[in-house]
Scaffold this active site. Structure first.
Site, PDB file in Angstrom:
ATOM      1  N   CYS A  93       0.812  -1.124   0.043  1.00  0.00           N
ATOM      2  CA  CYS A  93      -0.119  -0.117   0.184  1.00  0.00           C
ATOM      3  C   CYS A  93       0.817   1.194  -0.229  1.00  0.00           C
ATOM      4  CB  CYS A  93      -0.964  -0.138   1.290  1.00  0.00           C
ATOM      5  SG  CYS A  93      -2.460   0.873   1.023  1.00  0.00           S
ATOM      6  N   ARG A 127     -12.445   6.139  -1.088  1.00  0.00           N
ATOM      7  CA  ARG A 127     -11.323   5.071  -0.862  1.00  0.00           C
ATOM      8  C   ARG A 127     -12.121   4.017  -1.325  1.00  0.00           C
ATOM      9  NH1 ARG A 127      -7.942   6.918   2.282  1.00  0.00           N
ATOM     10  NH2 ARG A 127      -7.320   4.919   2.842  1.00  0.00           N
ATOM     11  N   HIS A 192      -3.419  -5.775   2.514  1.00  0.00           N
ATOM     12  CA  HIS A 192      -3.178  -6.012   3.817  1.00  0.00           C
ATOM     13  C   HIS A 192      -3.798  -7.205   4.174  1.00  0.00           C
ATOM     14  CE1 HIS A 192      -2.230  -1.741   4.286  1.00  0.00           C
ATOM     15  NE2 HIS A 192      -3.143  -1.559   3.593  1.00  0.00           N
TER      16      HIS A 192
HETATM   17  N1  GLN Z   1      -2.076   6.915   1.820  1.00  0.00           N
HETATM   18  C1  GLN Z   1      -2.449   6.090   0.987  1.00  0.00           C
HETATM   19  C2  GLN Z   1      -3.679   5.880   0.181  1.00  0.00           C
HETATM   20  O1  GLN Z   1      -4.714   6.136   0.836  1.00  0.00           O
HETATM   21  C3  GLN Z   1      -1.915   4.648   1.436  1.00  0.00           C
HETATM   22  C4  GLN Z   1      -2.876   4.178   2.442  1.00  0.00           C
HETATM   23  C5  GLN Z   1      -2.411   2.732   3.001  1.00  0.00           C
HETATM   24  O2  GLN Z   1      -1.090   2.547   3.167  1.00  0.00           O
HETATM   25  N2  GLN Z   1      -3.305   1.999   3.384  1.00  0.00           N
HETATM   26  O3  GLN Z   1      -3.815   5.557  -1.006  1.00  0.00           O
END
Ligand code: GLN
Length: 242
Positions: A93, A127, A192
């Site tokens: 990520c 998101r 993750h």
């Molecule tokens: N800040 C990045 C995003 O939201 C990475 C987030 C993360 O590592 N979960 O895309």
């Protein structure tokens, strides 16, 4: 024989239990009698990547990415050399995004990346969240890996292979059906979960790649993965791809 695992910025880049990737790598080494140790490397601390066998970079929020990007930049040349020499890397990520050219936040701020991989990331309006299943290929054999994604960033690949194809979920950008990136022994992913404890074939592949790079025997004894496999099956079924 001793495998050295480098966990870079363990306090800053560690979302949703990403540290579990390091633990799974170590555990699967230990269960086979392969000695392995962890070097936790914080901002400003020295590390020789050539001496490392496995480098782990976890996920981090935009804020955390901002906090360590300068320090990471100083390591760009050393890291490039080690990667070209076959260093095994797993980047998740936020860590994945930082290996590319840049990450543009929702506010339009450009967080520069290392530019080691031909990819860039732009934050989108909503998101991309949820469980995800991805088909990947390791040594010509295909596997269905599972994990959990939560990112604003949409990553677009240039001249670089994806890690795999999305079966269910969003992946790199929710548009092109690709997930992660792969270059030499570098593996990048939005998964993750953490990724490695949930997906033993990938963990073993990374251990083997690390052993191979050192010229060590790399054939691994099979382990009892019935629990992990059952958990993987449950998630694949839940996502309608099992
Ligand atoms: N800040 C990045 C995003 O939201 C990475 C987030 C993360 O590592 N979960 O895309």
């Amino acid at each position: 024989m001793l495998l050295r695992v480098c966990h870079l910025y363990p306090d800053l880049l560690n979302l949703y239990g990403d540290r579990g990737n390091v633990l799974a790598f170590l555990a699967r080494c230990r269960w086979r009698g392969i000695p392995a140790i962890v070097h936790r490397v914080q901002k400003g601390e020295q590390v020789n990547f050539q001496e490392m066998d496995f480098l782990f970079l976890g996920g981090g929020s935009d804020r955390e990415q901002n906090l360590m990007t300068k320090d990471l930049m100083r390591r760009a040349d050393a890291l490039r050399e080690a990667i070209e020499g076959g260093l095994v890397v797993l980047a998740i990520c936020g860590g994945y995004q930082l290996l590319g050219h840049y990450y543009r936040t929702r506010e339009g701020q450009i967080i520069p990346g290392l530019g080691l991989l031909d990819l860039f990331t732009v934050a989108g309006p909503r998101r991309l969240i949820g469980n995800i299943a991805v088909e990947i290929e390791l040594d010509g054999k295909s596997w269905r890996i599972t994990g959990f994604e939560n990112h604003a960033g949409r990553t677009y690949l240039g001249q670089i292979a994806p890690l795999g194809r999305v079966l269910a979920g969003h992946g790199n950008n929710g548009e092109d059906g690709l997930e992660g990136a792969r270059y030499k022994n570098v593996f990048c992913s939005y998964l993750h979960g953490p990724l490695l404890p949930k997906n033993p074939p990938l963990t073993d592949y990374l251990i083997q790649a690390a052993l191979k790079r050192r010229g060590l025997p790399f054939s691994l004894e099979p382990l009892d993965d019935r629990l992990e496999t059952a958990a993987n099956q449950v998630m694949l079924r839940r996502l309608g791809v099992g």
